[in-house]
Design an enzyme around this catalytic site. Structure first.
Site, mmCIF file in Angstrom:
data_model
loop_
_atom_site.group_PDB
_atom_site.id
_atom_site.type_symbol
_atom_site.label_atom_id
_atom_site.label_comp_id
_atom_site.label_asym_id
_atom_site.label_seq_id
_atom_site.Cartn_x
_atom_site.Cartn_y
_atom_site.Cartn_z
ATOM 1 N N HIS A 1 0.120 -1.981 9.551
ATOM 2 C CA HIS A 1 0.071 -3.445 9.484
ATOM 3 C C HIS A 1 -0.589 -4.062 10.713
ATOM 4 O O HIS A 1 -0.521 -5.280 10.912
ATOM 5 C CB HIS A 1 1.456 -4.047 9.238
ATOM 6 C CG HIS A 1 1.926 -3.861 7.828
ATOM 7 N ND1 HIS A 1 2.824 -4.713 7.234
ATOM 8 C CD2 HIS A 1 1.616 -2.945 6.885
ATOM 9 C CE1 HIS A 1 3.058 -4.314 5.985
ATOM 10 N NE2 HIS A 1 2.327 -3.241 5.759
ATOM 11 N N HIS B 1 -2.181 1.345 -4.024
ATOM 12 C CA HIS B 1 -2.437 -0.084 -4.178
ATOM 13 C C HIS B 1 -3.709 -0.503 -3.458
ATOM 14 O O HIS B 1 -4.076 0.054 -2.413
ATOM 15 C CB HIS B 1 -1.238 -0.932 -3.732
ATOM 16 C CG HIS B 1 -0.898 -0.883 -2.279
ATOM 17 N ND1 HIS B 1 -1.409 -1.786 -1.369
ATOM 18 C CD2 HIS B 1 -0.082 -0.072 -1.570
ATOM 19 C CE1 HIS B 1 -0.915 -1.532 -0.167
ATOM 20 N NE2 HIS B 1 -0.113 -0.497 -0.254
ATOM 21 N N GLU C 1 1.397 -4.795 -4.388
ATOM 22 C CA GLU C 1 2.363 -3.991 -3.650
ATOM 23 C C GLU C 1 2.816 -4.669 -2.378
ATOM 24 O O GLU C 1 4.005 -4.635 -2.027
ATOM 25 C CB GLU C 1 1.759 -2.619 -3.336
ATOM 26 C CG GLU C 1 2.785 -1.578 -2.855
ATOM 27 C CD GLU C 1 3.075 -1.617 -1.360
ATOM 28 O OE1 GLU C 1 4.043 -0.973 -0.925
ATOM 29 O OE2 GLU C 1 2.343 -2.315 -0.607
ATOM 30 N N GLU C 2 1.878 -5.300 -1.662
ATOM 31 C CA GLU C 2 2.220 -5.885 -0.362
ATOM 32 C C GLU C 2 3.184 -7.062 -0.484
ATOM 33 O O GLU C 2 3.778 -7.476 0.518
ATOM 34 C CB GLU C 2 0.956 -6.315 0.383
ATOM 35 C CG GLU C 2 0.049 -5.167 0.809
ATOM 36 C CD GLU C 2 0.642 -4.297 1.902
ATOM 37 O OE1 GLU C 2 1.800 -4.527 2.311
ATOM 38 O OE2 GLU C 2 -0.052 -3.373 2.350
ATOM 39 N N ASP D 1 -3.749 1.242 4.693
ATOM 40 C CA ASP D 1 -2.599 0.993 3.806
ATOM 41 C C ASP D 1 -3.011 -0.118 2.839
ATOM 42 O O ASP D 1 -2.956 -1.286 3.193
ATOM 43 C CB ASP D 1 -1.404 0.588 4.664
ATOM 44 C CG ASP D 1 -0.209 0.097 3.869
ATOM 45 O OD1 ASP D 1 -0.139 0.380 2.658
ATOM 46 O OD2 ASP D 1 0.647 -0.579 4.474
ATOM 47 N N ASP E 1 0.830 6.531 -0.790
ATOM 48 C CA ASP E 1 0.744 5.389 0.109
ATOM 49 C C ASP E 1 0.727 5.931 1.529
ATOM 50 O O ASP E 1 0.690 7.149 1.734
ATOM 51 C CB ASP E 1 1.918 4.436 -0.142
ATOM 52 C CG ASP E 1 1.627 2.985 0.191
ATOM 53 O OD1 ASP E 1 0.851 2.755 1.134
ATOM 54 O OD2 ASP E 1 2.172 2.094 -0.468
#
Length: 348
Positions: free
Chosen positions: A324, A74, A225-226, A191, A244
């Protein structure tokens, strides 16, 4: 057997990763990133198409028929959106995806208006000054207590509105990307732009080495995706492999120098046969890997399953530290992820 020297693509891998990471693309604001992916694919003679929701699909013909494979990474990221404007001209925000809010205190950002204007700013605690606020160390860093200070001469809500800034505008966080001489890629949003770069580099290596996968393969770059529905509208395939980030920390065994094979996340186990095959491929070919359980994770495969896709699914990725937040991985982990993906495709 791996019929490809991944190290040939090291420079391009980091170059593509930096190109993607330099583009603001929080979920819902991904057009420029999608165009960049399309351009890189087309530069290497791969046609592309879009889904209605904006994901980029690269179709790669296989050497034989029998089944269809899917790869997905993604290109949407975490971010913020303007929720309101305070009386003194600060921006209150709401999260896009799940950024760790305390790590944003002090980060530079860009505010993108719907008229195409871009303003810079800084995300700050509402008690930002040690010389002024008694609670400078203890005030929570959450949506109610973090705000954006705009780099314009504004003193009131009306001043901000005159700039064209309003609720619903995107606040894009500076990723602060660096590649170190020791082989680390450190940045926000590895990510999953790190792995989008892996797939694009793999396509590039396939092009220059004249290699094709065993089966027809759809390489998918998703853009939601997030926020949980990136894989929900992907093309129908028999197997879907998400590339991922791999998780690092707590009781997990993966490091930044390995490819992680996920056996289960919080949506349940991945396909037993696919996971077993990936483990066997890594073992047989000397790919440094770990098998782990991800306690707080969902992938595009899970989104595809929830949408009803009748496909086997698995998840792999290089180990990424501090997910994150201020993330980091190493070339060795990225290389291992590319090697395992290439082995899965049975390139020849």
């Amino acid at each position: 057997m791996l019929n490809l020297n991944i190290d040939e693509g090291r420079g391009q891998l980091f170059n593509i990763a930096q190109r993607l990471l330099a583009i603001d693309s929080p979920s819902g604001y991904t057009e420029q990133a999608a165009r960049e992916v399309e351009q890189i694919a087309r530069d290497h003679s791969y046609p592309t198409r879009r889904t209605n929701k904006g994901s980029v699909i690269v179709s790669v013909p296989g050497r034989e028929k029998g089944k269809k494979l899917g790869l997905c990474a993604h290109i949407d990221t975490l971010g913020l959106m303007v929720r309101s404007i305070t009386a003194d001209g600060m921006l209150m925000t709401t999260r896009i995806g799940g950024p760790i809010l305390p790590t944003l205190d002090g980060e530079y950002c860009r505010i993108r208006t719907r008229e195409g204007k871009v303003y810079t700013g800084t995300i700050l605690s509402l008690s930002p000054a040690a010389h002024v606020f008694d609670d400078v160390l203890t005030r929570p860093r959450d949506e109610k207590n973090l705000a954006v200070r705009i780099d314009e001469k504004v003193r009131t809500r009306e001043d901000v509105e005159a700039l064209g800034i309003c609720a619903g505008d995107f606040v894009c966080i500076d990723p602060k990307t660096e590649v170190t001489e020791s082989g680390f890629l450190k940045s926000r949003f590895i990510d999953d732009k790190g792995n989008a770069a892996c797939l694009l580099t793999l396509l590039r290596l396939m092009h220059f080495n004249g290699l094709r996968p065993r089966y027809d393969t759809e390489v998918c770059f998703t853009v939601h995706e997030e926020v949980g529905h990136g894989g929900a509208t992907l093309p129908a395939v028999d197997e879907l492999l998400a590339v991922d980030m791999g998780c690092v920390g707590d009781d997990l065994s993966c490091t930044e120098y390995q490819v992680s094979i996920c056996a289960k996340d919080n949506n349940g186990p991945y396909d037993y046969g696919m996971v077993t095959r990936l483990v066997e491929l890594a073992k047989a070919n000397g790919v440094d890997y770990a098998v782990d359980i991800y306690p707080h994770y969902g992938s595009d495969v899970a989104a595809a399953w929830h949408a009803g896709m009748d496909a086997r699914g698995a998840l792999i990725g290089p180990g990424v530290h501090a997910s994150h937040g201020m993330e980091r991985t190493h070339y060795d982990g990225l290389k291992a992820a590319m090697e395992l993906t290439a082995l899965y495709l049975e390139l020849a």
